[in-house]
Design a protein around this motif. Structure first.
Motif, PDB file in Angstrom:
ATOM      1  N   ALA A  33       0.833  -1.208   0.000  1.00 32.46           N
ATOM      2  CA  ALA A  33       0.000   0.000   0.000  1.00 32.46           C
ATOM      3  C   ALA A  33       0.866   1.255   0.000  1.00 32.46           C
ATOM      4  CB  ALA A  33      -0.930  -0.006   1.221  1.00 32.46           C
ATOM      5  N   ALA A  34       1.923   1.251   0.813  1.00 33.74           N
ATOM      6  CA  ALA A  34       2.840   2.399   0.847  1.00 33.74           C
ATOM      7  C   ALA A  34       3.537   2.574  -0.496  1.00 33.74           C
ATOM      8  CB  ALA A  34       3.868   2.218   1.961  1.00 33.74           C
ATOM      9  N   PHE A  35       3.883   1.457  -1.138  1.00 38.31           N
ATOM     10  CA  PHE A  35       4.537   1.521  -2.447  1.00 38.31           C
ATOM     11  C   PHE A  35       3.612   2.140  -3.497  1.00 38.31           C
ATOM     12  CE2 PHE A  35       5.200  -0.510  -6.589  1.00 38.31           C
ATOM     13  CZ  PHE A  35       6.497  -0.107  -6.851  1.00 38.31           C
ATOM     14  N   VAL A  36       2.341   1.733  -3.491  1.00 37.08           N
ATOM     15  CA  VAL A  36       1.366   2.284  -4.452  1.00 37.08           C
ATOM     16  C   VAL A  36       1.194   3.784  -4.241  1.00 37.08           C
ATOM     17  CG1 VAL A  36      -1.050   2.235  -5.161  1.00 37.08           C
ATOM     18  CG2 VAL A  36       0.169   0.095  -4.738  1.00 37.08           C
ATOM     19  N   LEU A  37       1.089   4.209  -2.998  1.00 38.14           N
ATOM     20  CA  LEU A  37       0.936   5.640  -2.707  1.00 38.14           C
ATOM     21  C   LEU A  37       2.174   6.421  -3.147  1.00 38.14           C
ATOM     22  CD1 LEU A  37      -0.716   5.505   0.841  1.00 38.14           C
ATOM     23  CD2 LEU A  37      -1.810   6.110  -1.334  1.00 38.14           C
ATOM     24  N   LEU A  38       3.354   5.854  -2.907  1.00 34.98           N
ATOM     25  CA  LEU A  38       4.583   6.530  -3.317  1.00 34.98           C
ATOM     26  C   LEU A  38       4.670   6.649  -4.830  1.00 34.98           C
ATOM     27  CD1 LEU A  38       7.359   7.713  -2.559  1.00 34.98           C
ATOM     28  CD2 LEU A  38       8.276   5.385  -2.653  1.00 34.98           C
ATOM     29  N   PRO A 311      18.444  -5.471   2.488  1.00 40.53           N
ATOM     30  CA  PRO A 311      18.378  -6.825   3.081  1.00 40.53           C
ATOM     31  C   PRO A 311      18.405  -6.811   4.603  1.00 40.53           C
ATOM     32  CG  PRO A 311      19.886  -6.811   1.221  1.00 40.53           C
ATOM     33  CD  PRO A 311      19.525  -5.383   1.481  1.00 40.53           C
ATOM     34  N   HIS A 312      19.112  -5.850   5.198  1.00 40.48           N
ATOM     35  CA  HIS A 312      19.115  -5.752   6.657  1.00 40.48           C
ATOM     36  C   HIS A 312      17.720  -5.386   7.175  1.00 40.48           C
ATOM     37  CE1 HIS A 312      23.315  -6.209   7.960  1.00 40.48           C
ATOM     38  NE2 HIS A 312      23.628  -5.762   6.769  1.00 40.48           N
ATOM     39  N   ILE A 313      17.069  -4.443   6.512  1.00 45.68           N
ATOM     40  CA  ILE A 313      15.712  -4.059   6.917  1.00 45.68           C
ATOM     41  C   ILE A 313      14.761  -5.240   6.796  1.00 45.68           C
ATOM     42  CG2 ILE A 313      13.765  -2.544   6.375  1.00 45.68           C
ATOM     43  CD1 ILE A 313      15.758  -0.484   5.363  1.00 45.68           C
ATOM     44  N   CYS A 314      14.837  -5.945   5.672  1.00 45.04           N
ATOM     45  CA  CYS A 314      13.941  -7.084   5.446  1.00 45.04           C
ATOM     46  C   CYS A 314      14.220  -8.206   6.438  1.00 45.04           C
ATOM     47  CB  CYS A 314      14.097  -7.586   4.014  1.00 45.04           C
ATOM     48  SG  CYS A 314      13.607  -6.397   2.753  1.00 45.04           S
ATOM     49  N   ARG A 315      15.489  -8.432   6.741  1.00 46.55           N
ATOM     50  CA  ARG A 315      15.826  -9.490   7.701  1.00 46.55           C
ATOM     51  C   ARG A 315      15.342  -9.127   9.095  1.00 46.55           C
ATOM     52  NH1 ARG A 315      20.456  -9.809   6.181  1.00 46.55           N
ATOM     53  NH2 ARG A 315      20.203 -11.543   4.737  1.00 46.55           N
ATOM     54  N   TYR A 316      15.393  -7.860   9.436  1.00 47.56           N
ATOM     55  CA  TYR A 316      14.921  -7.419  10.749  1.00 47.56           C
ATOM     56  C   TYR A 316      13.401  -7.537  10.858  1.00 47.56           C
ATOM     57  CZ  TYR A 316      13.776  -4.293  14.606  1.00 47.56           C
ATOM     58  OH  TYR A 316      13.263  -3.768  15.756  1.00 47.56           O
ATOM     59  N   TYR A 327      10.915 -11.811  -1.476  1.00 47.40           N
ATOM     60  CA  TYR A 327       9.757 -11.000  -1.848  1.00 47.40           C
ATOM     61  C   TYR A 327       9.838  -9.602  -1.227  1.00 47.40           C
ATOM     62  CZ  TYR A 327       7.653 -15.351  -3.498  1.00 47.40           C
ATOM     63  OH  TYR A 327       7.399 -16.516  -4.172  1.00 47.40           O
ATOM     64  N   ALA A 328      10.243  -9.531   0.026  1.00 49.16           N
ATOM     65  CA  ALA A 328      10.284  -8.230   0.707  1.00 49.16           C
ATOM     66  C   ALA A 328      11.338  -7.311   0.108  1.00 49.16           C
ATOM     67  CB  ALA A 328      10.548  -8.433   2.199  1.00 49.16           C
ATOM     68  N   SER A 329      12.468  -7.870  -0.321  1.00 48.27           N
ATOM     69  CA  SER A 329      13.538  -7.037  -0.887  1.00 48.27           C
ATOM     70  C   SER A 329      13.067  -6.332  -2.153  1.00 48.27           C
ATOM     71  CB  SER A 329      14.769  -7.896  -1.195  1.00 48.27           C
ATOM     72  OG  SER A 329      15.343  -8.403  -0.019  1.00 48.27           O
ATOM     73  N   GLY A 330      12.270  -7.041  -2.969  1.00 47.45           N
ATOM     74  CA  GLY A 330      11.758  -6.409  -4.179  1.00 47.45           C
ATOM     75  C   GLY A 330      10.896  -5.205  -3.865  1.00 47.45           C
ATOM     76  N   ILE A 331      10.034  -5.338  -2.858  1.00 46.44           N
ATOM     77  CA  ILE A 331       9.139  -4.234  -2.500  1.00 46.44           C
ATOM     78  C   ILE A 331       9.918  -3.076  -1.880  1.00 46.44           C
ATOM     79  CG2 ILE A 331       7.163  -3.553  -1.084  1.00 46.44           C
ATOM     80  CD1 ILE A 331       6.196  -6.461  -1.264  1.00 46.44           C
ATOM     81  N   PHE A 332      10.723  -3.386  -0.866  1.00 41.55           N
ATOM     82  CA  PHE A 332      11.430  -2.332  -0.141  1.00 41.55           C
ATOM     83  C   PHE A 332      12.531  -1.696  -0.992  1.00 41.55           C
ATOM     84  CE2 PHE A 332       9.254  -4.231   3.359  1.00 41.55           C
ATOM     85  CZ  PHE A 332       9.162  -3.235   4.321  1.00 41.55           C
ATOM     86  N   GLY A 333      13.209  -2.501  -1.820  1.00 40.29           N
ATOM     87  CA  GLY A 333      14.248  -1.947  -2.681  1.00 40.29           C
ATOM     88  C   GLY A 333      13.689  -0.961  -3.692  1.00 40.29           C
ATOM     89  N   GLY A 334      12.610  -1.374  -4.374  1.00 32.04           N
ATOM     90  CA  GLY A 334      11.985  -0.464  -5.338  1.00 32.04           C
ATOM     91  C   GLY A 334      11.410   0.763  -4.672  1.00 32.04           C
ATOM     92  N   MET A 335      10.820   0.586  -3.484  1.00 30.96           N
ATOM     93  CA  MET A 335      10.211   1.715  -2.785  1.00 30.96           C
ATOM     94  C   MET A 335      11.256   2.707  -2.296  1.00 30.96           C
ATOM     95  SD  MET A 335       7.279   1.554   0.161  1.00 30.96           S
ATOM     96  CE  MET A 335       8.233   0.439   1.187  1.00 30.96           C
ATOM     97  N   LEU A 336      12.355   2.214  -1.731  1.00 37.59           N
ATOM     98  CA  LEU A 336      13.380   3.112  -1.197  1.00 37.59           C
ATOM     99  C   LEU A 336      14.081   3.891  -2.305  1.00 37.59           C
ATOM    100  CD1 LEU A 336      14.963   4.175   1.186  1.00 37.59           C
ATOM    101  CD2 LEU A 336      16.471   2.184   1.040  1.00 37.59           C
ATOM    102  N   LEU A 337      14.418   3.219  -3.406  1.00 36.95           N
ATOM    103  CA  LEU A 337      15.097   3.916  -4.494  1.00 36.95           C
ATOM    104  C   LEU A 337      14.155   4.913  -5.171  1.00 36.95           C
ATOM    105  CD1 LEU A 337      17.803   4.118  -5.884  1.00 36.95           C
ATOM    106  CD2 LEU A 337      17.038   2.432  -7.551  1.00 36.95           C
TER     107      LEU A 337
END
Length: 381
Positions: A33-38, A311-316, A327-337
């Motif tokens: 949801a956060a990714f879509v809004l961003l 990866p550290h964020i996703c592992r935490y 799966y989480a790295s794809g979402i968080f990586g695309g969102m952060l960049l």
């Protein structure tokens, strides 16, 4: 015969796993949801100056662009009226350009984060990243050689840029692996030796690049800085084709082997007892990771910090299971960049007009990295 104590333990374990699955799903839903809004916010940013476009106008522009693309592919009469239709839409070209830039940024962020997760997993080290093994320096060296050879023409040579960057990145990785194996003196897999060799080779390459940057003419220096820092993004069709091919070629093997990477995190002997050859998995991970980070840095510049922090964020957040991190790295990586790209678009100054995305990544990722390290790290203890 099971005792009452065993039944209670199994019931508690079942409840714990159910709660963990529910927590993981909730985090993924919130992240999506956060990714879509961003991404929606990104569509409202202009590309020529610091300003916002109305969401209604942005959606109308994108919908019209999609209709015209379909009309062109199907050779419909609507495409003949494209100029008249576009002339009535404000900020049409800026919205389309922002959409293409955002797509490239998201895919690049996904590839960077997944490459970092692969390197950290196969090296069994939380600081292992493509940037630590000389791959990022090899990419920058490839851009430097290309700019010195082709000057301003390097802007439009997307395919040739891939060729130069991949060649130097793979050569540097091969040198690091061979040198690390020699330095390990017969050990099966010496992680520390390879990281040290990679850091040393990276420093040598950085010194060479710094020397040429100092000696280059101002015009060539501007070309090199805009390409290597990610300020200039080629949004032609060839860029999407090559990026898509690199994404598919590298992600498919990782997706098929996503259940096997957990075994590689153990010792080689333990992995063999599970029926998995760690050498083959490690080789596939290194090659696919190099393809990913090279493709990402060709388009977005020096943003390798994403491969270390995400990866550290996703592992935490999700634990050490590689399937979840995948799966989480794809979402968080695309969102952060993408967030860093949007922030860079809010600051215009100097000759090139925008703040390099690599600088934004460093300013945002470094504090997050420190915060995550201060918390309890999962999967490495």
């Amino acid at each position: 015969m099971q005792t009452g104590h065993d039944v209670i333990n199994k019931s508690s374990l079942h409840i714990f796993r159910a709660e963990e699955r529910h927590r993981t799903r909730r985090l993924l839903v919130i992240s999506i949801a956060a990714f879509v809004l961003l991404f929606a916010f990104s569509m409202c940013l202009r590309t020529s100056q610091v300003d916002l476009i109305s969401p209604v106008v942005a959606m109308q522009n994108l919908f019209t662009w999609l209709k015209l693309v379909i009309a062109k592919w199907l050779d419909l009469p609507l495409y003949l009226e494209s100029e008249a239709i576009i002339s009535k839409l404000p900020f049409y070209f800026e919205t389309v350009a922002r959409f293409k830039i955002s797509v490239i940024t998201v895919v690049s962020g996904m590839m960077l984060a997944l490459a970092g997760a692969l390197y950290q997993g196969v090296f069994r080290n939380p600081i292992a990243a493509p940037t630590m093994l000389g791959v990022a320096s090899g990419i920058e060296l490839g851009i430097l050689v290309m700019v010195l050879k082709y000057a301003n023409a390097a802007y439009s040579m997307t395919a040739k840029r891939y060729r130069y960057c991949y060649s130097f990145a793979l050569v540097i990785l091969l040198i690091v692996m061979l040198t690390g194996k020699i330095a390990s003196r017969g050990k099966k897999f010496a992680v520390t030796d390879m990281l040290l060799v990679g850091a040393a080779i990276s420093q040598i390459i950085n010194v060479l690049i710094s020397y040429y940057r100092f000696e280059m003419e101002d015009e060539l220096l501007i070309v090199f800085q805009e390409i290597s820092s990610g300020i200039y993004i080629n949004i032609q069709t060839i860029s999407f084709i090559i990026l898509g091919v690199a994404f598919i070629v590298s992600v498919i093997p990782i997706h098929l082997l996503r259940y096997s990477f957990n075994a590689v995190c153990f010792s080689d002997d333990d992995a063999f007892t599970m029926g998995i050859n760690p050498r083959i998995i490690r080789f596939i991970a290194l090659i696919c990771g190099t393809i990913m980070i090279t493709a990402a840095m060709v388009h977005c510049g020096n943003v390798g910090m994403i491969s270390l922090i995400v990866p550290h964020i996703c592992r935490y957040l999700f634990g050490s299971d590689f399937k979840k991190i995948y799966y989480a790295s794809g979402i968080f990586g695309g969102m952060l960049l993408l967030a860093c790209r949007d922030i860079s678009g809010l600051f215009y100054f100097g000759y090139s007009g925008v703040l390099p995305i690599g600088s934004i990544v460093s300013m945002i990722a470094a504090p997050i990295f420190v915060i995550v390290l201060l918390q309890q790290r999962k999967g490495w203890e």
